[in-house]
Design a protein around this motif. Structure first.
Motif, PDB file in Angstrom:
ATOM      1  N   ASP A  16       0.806  -1.250  -0.034  1.00  0.00           N
ATOM      2  CA  ASP A  16      -0.083   0.068  -0.204  1.00  0.00           C
ATOM      3  C   ASP A  16       0.792   1.254   0.047  1.00  0.00           C
ATOM      4  OD1 ASP A  16      -2.171   1.773   0.417  1.00  0.00           O
ATOM      5  OD2 ASP A  16      -2.282   1.438   2.404  1.00  0.00           O
ATOM      6  N   SER A  17       1.879   1.569  -1.026  1.00  0.00           N
ATOM      7  CA  SER A  17       2.643   2.529  -1.026  1.00  0.00           C
ATOM      8  C   SER A  17       3.555   3.163   0.174  1.00  0.00           C
ATOM      9  CB  SER A  17       1.786   3.952  -1.649  1.00  0.00           C
ATOM     10  OG  SER A  17       0.877   3.386  -2.521  1.00  0.00           O
ATOM     11  N   GLY A  18       3.626   2.175   1.301  1.00  0.00           N
ATOM     12  CA  GLY A  18       4.412   2.717   2.063  1.00  0.00           C
ATOM     13  C   GLY A  18       3.498   2.738   3.410  1.00  0.00           C
ATOM     14  N   ASN A  19       2.160   2.570   3.181  1.00  0.00           N
ATOM     15  CA  ASN A  19       1.313   3.021   4.301  1.00  0.00           C
ATOM     16  C   ASN A  19       1.198   1.780   5.148  1.00  0.00           C
ATOM     17  OD1 ASN A  19       0.791   5.884   3.821  1.00  0.00           O
ATOM     18  ND2 ASN A  19      -0.206   5.141   2.092  1.00  0.00           N
ATOM     19  N   LEU A  65       4.575  18.135   8.043  1.00  0.00           N
ATOM     20  CA  LEU A  65       5.166  18.756   6.914  1.00  0.00           C
ATOM     21  C   LEU A  65       4.811  18.147   5.414  1.00  0.00           C
ATOM     22  CD1 LEU A  65       8.885  19.007   8.442  1.00  0.00           C
ATOM     23  CD2 LEU A  65       6.893  20.547   8.623  1.00  0.00           C
ATOM     24  N   HIS A  66       3.953  17.200   5.501  1.00  0.00           N
ATOM     25  CA  HIS A  66       3.769  16.631   4.180  1.00  0.00           C
ATOM     26  C   HIS A  66       2.708  17.538   3.331  1.00  0.00           C
ATOM     27  CE1 HIS A  66       4.459  13.092   6.485  1.00  0.00           C
ATOM     28  NE2 HIS A  66       4.966  12.382   5.451  1.00  0.00           N
ATOM     29  N   ASP A  67       3.007  18.056   2.177  1.00  0.00           N
ATOM     30  CA  ASP A  67       2.353  19.015   1.539  1.00  0.00           C
ATOM     31  C   ASP A  67       2.014  18.646   0.015  1.00  0.00           C
ATOM     32  OD1 ASP A  67       4.736  19.506   0.210  1.00  0.00           O
ATOM     33  OD2 ASP A  67       4.674  21.487   0.810  1.00  0.00           O
TER      34      ASP A  67
HETATM   35  C1  B1M Z   1      -8.805  19.280   2.566  1.00  0.00           C
HETATM   36  O1  B1M Z   1      -9.527  18.015   2.176  1.00  0.00           O
HETATM   37  C2  B1M Z   1      -8.541  17.193   1.680  1.00  0.00           C
HETATM   38  C3  B1M Z   1      -8.838  16.299   0.834  1.00  0.00           C
HETATM   39  C4  B1M Z   1      -8.366  15.081   0.550  1.00  0.00           C
HETATM   40  C5  B1M Z   1      -6.798  15.213   0.636  1.00  0.00           C
HETATM   41  C6  B1M Z   1      -6.336  16.283   1.617  1.00  0.00           C
HETATM   42  C7  B1M Z   1      -7.257  16.978   2.033  1.00  0.00           C
HETATM   43  N1  B1M Z   1      -4.979  15.830   1.586  1.00  0.00           N
HETATM   44  C8  B1M Z   1      -4.678  15.153   1.021  1.00  0.00           C
HETATM   45  N2  B1M Z   1      -5.656  14.399   0.187  1.00  0.00           N
HETATM   46  C9  B1M Z   1      -6.182  13.394  -0.643  1.00  0.00           C
HETATM   47  O2  B1M Z   1      -5.630  14.100  -1.961  1.00  0.00           O
HETATM   48  C10 B1M Z   1      -4.400  13.704  -2.330  1.00  0.00           C
HETATM   49  C11 B1M Z   1      -4.434  13.548  -3.871  1.00  0.00           C
HETATM   50  O3  B1M Z   1      -5.162  12.693  -4.351  1.00  0.00           O
HETATM   51  C12 B1M Z   1      -4.111  12.324  -1.503  1.00  0.00           C
HETATM   52  O4  B1M Z   1      -2.773  13.291  -0.786  1.00  0.00           O
HETATM   53  P1  B1M Z   1      -1.717  11.986  -0.265  1.00  0.00           P
HETATM   54  O5  B1M Z   1      -0.648  13.087   0.435  1.00  0.00           O
HETATM   55  O6  B1M Z   1      -2.071  10.916   0.226  1.00  0.00           O
HETATM   56  O7  B1M Z   1      -1.051  11.636  -1.756  1.00  0.00           O
HETATM   57  C13 B1M Z   1       0.192  12.509  -2.170  1.00  0.00           C
HETATM   58  C14 B1M Z   1      -0.292  12.910  -3.629  1.00  0.00           C
HETATM   59  C15 B1M Z   1       1.230  11.469  -2.631  1.00  0.00           C
HETATM   60  N3  B1M Z   1       1.804  11.229  -1.263  1.00  0.00           N
HETATM   61  C16 B1M Z   1       2.608  11.936  -0.445  1.00  0.00           C
HETATM   62  O8  B1M Z   1       3.215  12.880  -0.660  1.00  0.00           O
HETATM   63  C17 B1M Z   1       3.312  11.108   0.798  1.00  0.00           C
HETATM   64  C18 B1M Z   1       4.099   9.964   0.587  1.00  0.00           C
HETATM   65  C19 B1M Z   1       4.930   9.357   1.487  1.00  0.00           C
HETATM   66  C20 B1M Z   1       5.916   8.293   0.968  1.00  0.00           C
HETATM   67  C21 B1M Z   1       5.833  10.274   2.466  1.00  0.00           C
HETATM   68  C22 B1M Z   1       6.497  11.265   1.870  1.00  0.00           C
HETATM   69  C23 B1M Z   1       6.782  11.722   0.484  1.00  0.00           C
HETATM   70  C24 B1M Z   1       7.375  12.202   2.798  1.00  0.00           C
HETATM   71  N4  B1M Z   1       7.384  11.857   3.979  1.00  0.00           N
HETATM   72 CO1  B1M Z   1       6.163  10.578   5.376  1.00  0.00          CO
HETATM   73  N5  B1M Z   1       5.676  10.071   3.694  1.00  0.00           N
HETATM   74  C25 B1M Z   1       4.497   9.223   4.000  1.00  0.00           C
HETATM   75  C26 B1M Z   1       3.824   8.666   2.515  1.00  0.00           C
HETATM   76  C27 B1M Z   1       3.537   7.394   2.239  1.00  0.00           C
HETATM   77  C28 B1M Z   1       2.142   7.528   1.557  1.00  0.00           C
HETATM   78  N6  B1M Z   1       2.280   6.464   0.645  1.00  0.00           N
HETATM   79  O9  B1M Z   1       1.264   8.347   1.650  1.00  0.00           O
HETATM   80  C29 B1M Z   1       4.234   8.893   5.337  1.00  0.00           C
HETATM   81  C30 B1M Z   1       2.850   9.656   5.397  1.00  0.00           C
HETATM   82  N7  B1M Z   1       5.317   9.497   6.240  1.00  0.00           N
HETATM   83  C31 B1M Z   1       5.694   8.940   7.340  1.00  0.00           C
HETATM   84  C32 B1M Z   1       6.420   9.247   8.249  1.00  0.00           C
HETATM   85  C33 B1M Z   1       6.840   8.443   9.446  1.00  0.00           C
HETATM   86  C34 B1M Z   1       7.452  10.606   8.321  1.00  0.00           C
HETATM   87  N8  B1M Z   1       7.390  11.134   6.709  1.00  0.00           N
HETATM   88  C35 B1M Z   1       8.203  12.273   7.135  1.00  0.00           C
HETATM   89  C36 B1M Z   1       8.768  12.949   6.119  1.00  0.00           C
HETATM   90  C37 B1M Z   1       8.689  12.769   4.687  1.00  0.00           C
HETATM   91  C38 B1M Z   1       9.099  13.508   3.355  1.00  0.00           C
HETATM   92  C39 B1M Z   1       9.677  15.078   3.930  1.00  0.00           C
HETATM   93  C40 B1M Z   1      10.425  12.584   3.220  1.00  0.00           C
HETATM   94  C41 B1M Z   1       8.088  13.479   2.381  1.00  0.00           C
HETATM   95  C42 B1M Z   1       7.255  14.658   2.415  1.00  0.00           C
HETATM   96  C43 B1M Z   1       7.523  15.745   1.323  1.00  0.00           C
HETATM   97  C44 B1M Z   1       6.473  16.633   1.226  1.00  0.00           C
HETATM   98  N9  B1M Z   1       6.680  17.807   0.529  1.00  0.00           N
HETATM   99  O10 B1M Z   1       5.569  16.564   1.377  1.00  0.00           O
HETATM  100  C45 B1M Z   1       8.648  12.522   8.343  1.00  0.00           C
HETATM  101  C46 B1M Z   1       7.860  13.426   9.156  1.00  0.00           C
HETATM  102  C47 B1M Z   1       7.905  14.782   8.891  1.00  0.00           C
HETATM  103  C48 B1M Z   1       6.799  15.614   9.354  1.00  0.00           C
HETATM  104  N10 B1M Z   1       6.853  16.061  10.649  1.00  0.00           N
HETATM  105  O11 B1M Z   1       5.638  15.702   8.774  1.00  0.00           O
HETATM  106  C49 B1M Z   1       8.534  10.883   8.954  1.00  0.00           C
HETATM  107  C50 B1M Z   1       8.262  11.070  10.583  1.00  0.00           C
HETATM  108  C51 B1M Z   1       9.770   9.979   8.530  1.00  0.00           C
HETATM  109  C52 B1M Z   1      10.806  10.095   9.659  1.00  0.00           C
HETATM  110  N11 B1M Z   1      12.025  10.394   9.126  1.00  0.00           N
HETATM  111  O12 B1M Z   1      10.708   9.275  10.475  1.00  0.00           O
HETATM  112  C53 B1M Z   1       4.752   7.836   7.673  1.00  0.00           C
HETATM  113  C54 B1M Z   1       3.442   7.910   8.463  1.00  0.00           C
HETATM  114  C55 B1M Z   1       3.125   7.104   9.690  1.00  0.00           C
HETATM  115  C56 B1M Z   1       2.255   7.606  10.273  1.00  0.00           C
HETATM  116  N12 B1M Z   1       2.279   7.621  11.795  1.00  0.00           N
HETATM  117  O13 B1M Z   1       1.017   8.014   9.977  1.00  0.00           O
HETATM  118  C57 B1M Z   1       4.203   7.352   5.927  1.00  0.00           C
HETATM  119  C58 B1M Z   1       2.839   6.548   5.921  1.00  0.00           C
HETATM  120  C59 B1M Z   1       5.393   6.711   5.112  1.00  0.00           C
HETATM  121  C60 B1M Z   1       6.127   5.754   6.272  1.00  0.00           C
HETATM  122  N13 B1M Z   1       6.058   4.402   6.038  1.00  0.00           N
HETATM  123  O14 B1M Z   1       7.028   6.026   6.978  1.00  0.00           O
HETATM  124  C61 B1M Z   1      -5.123  12.163  -0.638  1.00  0.00           C
HETATM  125  O15 B1M Z   1      -4.610  11.635   0.626  1.00  0.00           O
END
Ligand code: B1M
Lengths: 478, 212
Positions: free
Chosen positions: A356-359, B100-102
């Motif tokens: 699930d994409s790392g989720n 910080l995810h945006d």
């Molecule tokens: C208002 O209405 C709405 C409606 C719909 C909305 C909406 C609002 N917001 C979103 N949607 C919806 O529409 C969007 C488009 O279709 C969708 O948005 P998404 O954001 O879901 O989708 C995006 C288009 C693409 N998806 C993403 O951008 C997120 C991808 C994953 C891999 C991810 C990334 C890229 C990053 N990360 Co982060 N990261 C993960 C993510 C795993 C995953 N597959 O989600 C996740 C979320 N991260 C995680 C973690 C742990 C972390 N991350 C961190 C950092 C990062 C990066 C900086 C490396 C980077 C973010 C870069 C950035 N500019 O955002 C750290 C935290 C930083 C912080 N304080 O926020 C850190 C703590 C990592 C660490 N070093 O320990 C996990 C979360 C675990 C949890 N407890 O929930 C995680 C599931 C991955 C993992 N397995 O580690 C829908 O959700």
């Protein structure tokens, strides 16, 4: 078996040079945004060019090289019992599971649920027992923990369930400090931990070209304590990086080099892994795609880029968008793990357990991936060709028309020549029916039960556990 | 001038320069404002929507077309009476505190903007107080929050409480989303709407404000 020459290279030497040069131009001209003045001051004092107006640090080429030259090309991620030390920079490929998901596919119920502290313990037990996963990354968020003692607990329960090296993300400097204090206590002496660190920390820049102050606080603390780290960029082609593989690699390489360089400014000689988590976006509908085939190619190429500088790499493989262990997960995981391994990555993280994409994770996926990695290791070790394996003697002895079943030669070589899977179904059809039509997944489920029923809990010494609990009252029981 | 072919083609291509020039030419030639809008821009976006739904266009192209249309609107808007051309609604959007995810949030913002909403993007790590203040300041119709960490989801509840305390909860609709966020969670914290992806976020926002 020793690894042979990596047989696949996505980039030509000329491509590698062009990407590296572009990355260096990015570092020199565009720079990295750093959102914390105190860190900008440290970098300035060390000789970096700071653009105060937009909080950017730029790396002039000669200075960059001077700083990067301090980084070690080899170091060891120690296990606690010395049985599973991970020797980085020695041309060997190691695999680790993936970290910090929030959801688990629970085969008991067939549904998904939030992850808990017991899932940290169980996944650590799985990794402890699975031979092809060399170190444990804190696999999931323990939603039953309060934030104040978070990393004290997730690291404690991980260390109590595996003697393999434990890596994990930390939310803050305080979190890293808790983890370090616990580790010093387990090591006995601070010096002991400094010498043989059995824990390490994962951080990430924010692509494009930004590093958060909190991340730098964690890095500077860990580097000062000789805890190995990585600052692994996760650029997404088409979203947070150019929609070309070469462009994404240029940006990623710049970010990764910046991470290594900044750690060397914090503590010269700091044990840092060049990090790489390049992935992609499906631009048709903007679906995040961690496991595209392009992700596999880019992670393979990232190994080539790290190699120019002789830095050990923390690369990525083994991810999937599939929501269950199925055909999609099997092929996506195999593509990337194999390709990155064939390029000779030191450490491939995310290699086991992920869905699930790392989720999400599933326990079954851990054992399935362990088997896929076993096959990859077999591929890496190649075909052994020598007097004995050529087998002229036995061919002559058996001659035309015979068979080799009972020959000494067969018995001598049969164990080391072949990979023997635990899960793949190889029995014939009738036996398969007799056994209730098992599949790789049903067998994985059985193996998980077997491993977890055995409950290898309490790998820390009982007296030590009591002392730890006295010293750290914030530790929760499972 | 009744033929807006050049304009529609430019909007479909996402060619801002040409589209703006075509709009200006049409205005200079004295074309009817409503015609430029209906037969030029909206007709183009209808085709974009059609091409997108049949897989001939990808999201970046669709966003570019929407952006092109907005640039053209800048020329037309001042010529309409104030109330003839109201924007769809004002949205204050951000990623919640300590998160910080945006990327997802940015996509949602881009899509909503493309659909005609007026967006104020507060960026990442946005505190309940900042959401509330901005919502008051701009007179928001919707407060939209994104969270990617299960550990930052509680900040969504706190933001809703802050809106309540500021006395504006009944004036704004609250929308939430992000990978760990669920429909159940939305109803638990009494958000007005949840959307699983950017496309459905636009539909949900329109529904919240009863616009088509
Ligand atoms: C208002 O209405 C709405 C409606 C719909 C909305 C909406 C609002 N917001 C979103 N949607 C919806 O529409 C969007 C488009 O279709 C969708 O948005 P998404 O954001 O879901 O989708 C995006 C288009 C693409 N998806 C993403 O951008 C997120 C991808 C994953 C891999 C991810 C990334 C890229 C990053 N990360 Co982060 N990261 C993960 C993510 C795993 C995953 N597959 O989600 C996740 C979320 N991260 C995680 C973690 C742990 C972390 N991350 C961190 C950092 C990062 C990066 C900086 C490396 C980077 C973010 C870069 C950035 N500019 O955002 C750290 C935290 C930083 C912080 N304080 O926020 C850190 C703590 C990592 C660490 N070093 O320990 C996990 C979360 C675990 C949890 N407890 O929930 C995680 C599931 C991955 C993992 N397995 O580690 C829908 O959700």
């Amino acid at each position: 078996m020793p690894m042979r020459l990596p047989p696949y290279r996505p980039l030509s030497p000329e491509d590698v040079r062009k990407i590296d040069q572009t990355s260096r131009r990015i570092l020199e001209r565009v720079g990295i945004r750093i959102l914390e003045q105190s860190h900008l001051n440290i970098l300035k004092a060390a000789g970096a060019i700071i653009d105060q107006s937009d909080q950017k640090v730029r790396f002039e080429a000669a200075w960059l090289d001077e700083i990067l030259a301090r980084a070690p090309s080899q170091f060891i991620l120690y296990s606690r019992d010395g049985k599973n030390d991970v020797h980085l920079g020695k041309g060997k490929v190691y695999f680790a599971n993936g970290g910090r998901v929030f959801r688990i596919l629970d085969m008991g119920t067939g549904g998904y649920r939030l992850t808990m502290l017991r899932d940290v313990a169980h996944t650590a037990t799985l990794v402890h027992c699975l031979d092809n996963i060399s170190l444990y990354i804190i696999a999931c968020q323990a939603h039953d923990l309060q934030p104040q003692h978070y990393h004290l607990n997730d690291f404690y329960h991980a260390l109590n369930h595996t003697t393999k090296h434990v890596m994990g993300g930390c939310d803050s400097r305080e979190g890293a400090e808790q983890m370090w204090e616990l580790s010093v206590f387990i090591a006995g002496e601070e010096e002991e931990l400094r010498e043989k660190p059995f824990v390490s920390v994962i951080t990430n820049p924010i692509s494009p070209l930004t590093i958060d102050g909190n991340t730098l606080d964690i890095l500077s603390f860990c580097c000062s304590k000789s805890i190995p780290v990585t600052c692994a960029p996760a650029p997404i082609s088409g979203a947070t990086a150019p929609a070309t593989l070469a462009g994404t690699l240029c940006q990623m390489h710049a970010e990764a080099l910046a991470g290594v360089a900044i750690c060397q400014v914090f503590s010269p000689g700091a044990k840092v892994l060049y990090g790489a988590v390049p992935t992609t976006m499906d631009l048709r509908h903007m679906e995040y795609t961690m496991s595209s085939v392009e992700m596999a190619i880019m992670n393979g190429a990232a190994v080539q880029l790290a190699m120019i500088y002789d830095f050990p790499i923390y690369a990525s493989g083994g991810v999937t968008e599939a929501k269950r262990p199925d055909i999609q997960s099997g092929c996506e995981k195999t593509f990337s793990n194999l390709m990155v391994a064939m390029n000779g990555a030191d450490l491939i993280h995310l290699a086991a357990g992920m869905l699930d994409s790392g989720n999400s994770i599933s326990y079954e996926q851990y054992v399935i991936d362990n088997e896929i990695i076993g096959m990859i290791n077999r591929i890496l070790s190649g075909i052994s060709v020598n007097e004995g394996t050529l087998g002229f003697g036995v061919i002559e002895k058996v001659g035309p028309g015979g068979n080799y079943v009972m020959e000494d030669h067969t018995i001598e070589y049969m164990k080391e020549e072949f990979f023997y899977p635990d899960l793949s179904v190889r029995c014939n059809f009738d036996i398969w029916e007799e056994r209730g039509r098992p599949s790789m997944l049903s067998r994985a489920n059985d193996l998980v039960d077997e491993i977890l029923d055995d409950g290898r809990e309490g790998l820390l010494d009982t007296d030590l556990i009591l002392e730890i609990k006295k010293k750290f009252p914030g530790i929760q029981n499972l | 001038m009744s033929d807006f072919k050049g304009l529609t083609e430019a909007v479909i291509k996402g060619d801002i320069q040409t589209a703006v020039a075509e709009t200006q030419t049409a205005l200079d030639a004295g074309a009817n404002l409503q015609d430029i809008l209906d037969k030029g821009l909206i007709a183009a976006m209808d085709q974009v929507g059609e091409k997108f739904s049949t897989g001939q266009m990808f999201v970046p192209q669709m966003l570019r077309s929407a952006k092109t249309m907005q640039e053209c609107m800048k020329l037309i808007k001042p010529l309409f009476q104030e109330d003839e051309l109201a924007t769809k609604g004002k949205v204050v959007i951000g990623t919640v505190r300590q998160d910080l995810h945006d990327i997802g949030k940015n996509l949602v913002a881009m899509m909503m903007e493309g659909a005609g909403f007026a967006i104020t993007d507060l960026g990442v790590d946005v505190s309940p107080k900042d959401f509330t203040q901005k919502a008051q300041e701009v007179g928001a119709d919707i407060v939209a929050m994104s969270a990617l960490l299960s550990t930052t989801m509680p900040a969504m509840r706190e933001t809703i409480e802050a809106l309540q305390e500021a006395g504006i909860r009944d004036k704004v609709k609250v929308m939430i989303g992000g990978a760990p966020v669920t429909e159940n969670f939305a109803s638990e914290i009494k958000a007005d709407s949840y959307a699983p992806d950017a496309g459905s976020a636009v539909i949900a926002a329109k529904k919240l404000l009863s616009i088509s």
